[in-house]
Design a protein around this motif. Structure first.
Motif, short mmCIF file in Angstrom:
data_model
loop_
_atom_site.label_atom_id
_atom_site.label_comp_id
_atom_site.label_asym_id
_atom_site.label_seq_id
_atom_site.Cartn_x
_atom_site.Cartn_y
_atom_site.Cartn_z
N TYR A 1 0.84 -1.20 0.00
CA TYR A 1 0.00 0.00 0.00
C TYR A 1 0.88 1.25 0.00
N ALA A 2 1.84 1.29 0.92
CA ALA A 2 2.71 2.47 1.05
C ALA A 2 3.50 2.70 -0.24
N THR A 3 4.01 1.63 -0.83
CA THR A 3 4.76 1.74 -2.07
C THR A 3 3.89 2.26 -3.20
N LYS A 4 2.70 1.72 -3.31
CA LYS A 4 1.80 2.13 -4.40
C LYS A 4 1.30 3.56 -4.22
N GLU A 5 1.04 3.95 -2.97
CA GLU A 5 0.61 5.33 -2.73
C GLU A 5 1.70 6.31 -3.13
N LYS A 6 2.93 6.01 -2.75
CA LYS A 6 4.07 6.87 -3.11
C LYS A 6 4.21 6.97 -4.61
N ARG A 7 4.11 5.83 -5.31
CA ARG A 7 4.23 5.81 -6.76
C ARG A 7 3.12 6.63 -7.42
N TRP A 8 1.91 6.54 -6.88
CA TRP A 8 0.78 7.30 -7.43
C TRP A 8 1.05 8.80 -7.34
N TYR A 9 1.50 9.24 -6.17
CA TYR A 9 1.83 10.66 -6.01
C TYR A 9 2.95 11.08 -6.95
N GLU A 10 3.95 10.22 -7.14
CA GLU A 10 5.05 10.53 -8.06
C GLU A 10 4.53 10.68 -9.48
N ARG A 11 3.62 9.81 -9.89
CA ARG A 11 3.05 9.90 -11.24
C ARG A 11 2.24 11.18 -11.41
N LEU A 12 1.51 11.56 -10.39
CA LEU A 12 0.75 12.81 -10.46
C LEU A 12 1.69 14.01 -10.59
N LYS A 13 2.77 13.96 -9.84
CA LYS A 13 3.75 15.05 -9.90
C LYS A 13 4.37 15.12 -11.29
N GLU A 14 4.74 13.96 -11.85
CA GLU A 14 5.32 13.92 -13.19
C GLU A 14 4.35 14.45 -14.24
N ALA A 15 3.06 14.25 -14.02
CA ALA A 15 2.04 14.70 -14.96
C ALA A 15 1.69 16.17 -14.77
N GLY A 16 2.34 16.81 -13.80
CA GLY A 16 2.07 18.21 -13.53
C GLY A 16 0.87 18.45 -12.63
N GLU A 17 0.39 17.40 -12.01
CA GLU A 17 -0.73 17.51 -11.09
C GLU A 17 -0.20 17.41 -9.68
N GLU A 18 0.47 18.47 -9.26
CA GLU A 18 1.15 18.48 -7.96
C GLU A 18 0.20 18.21 -6.82
N PRO A 19 0.43 17.13 -6.07
CA PRO A 19 -0.41 16.87 -4.90
C PRO A 19 -0.10 17.87 -3.79
#
Length: 100
Positions: A81-99
């Motif tokens: 869960y922790a790994t996937k949550e971190k990866r999701w936030y990283e993908r959002l950041k890469e897409a320009g959707e800063e969490p």
């Protein structure tokens, strides 16, 4: 109380979990339609939300029963869960959707 997996068996518990996952998926899709106001549904927002909450409760119950039956490992799940949550936030950041 006796664990449900001991009463109905692990295979039946896994089948029930799969069925509930399918019902949750349908509830999510219905709510998405309502949010977009596309492909109308006669259900009200409150009815859809009630159904979504019920399906989440069903899934939560199945997950707890799988835990009690030692089919799943909560520590492993928490780590994933922790790994996937971190990866999701990283993908959002890469897409320009800063969490936030």
């Amino acid at each position: 109380m006796k664990p449900i997996g001991d009463i109905i068996g692990i295979s039946a518990l896994l089948e029930q979990t799969a069925e509930e996952c399918n019902e949750l998926a349908k509830a999510c899709l219905k709510l998405s339609r309502k949010f977009r106001n596309e492909n109308p549904t006669p259900l009200t927002f409150d009815e859809i939300m009630d159904n979504l909450n019920e399906e989440i409760a069903d899934i939560s119950l199945c997950i707890e029963e799988l835990r009690q039956a030692n089919v799943i490992d909560p520590q492993t799940i928490e780590s994933i869960y922790a790994t996937k949550e971190k990866r999701w936030y990283e993908r959002l950041k890469e897409a320009g959707e800063e969490p936030e």
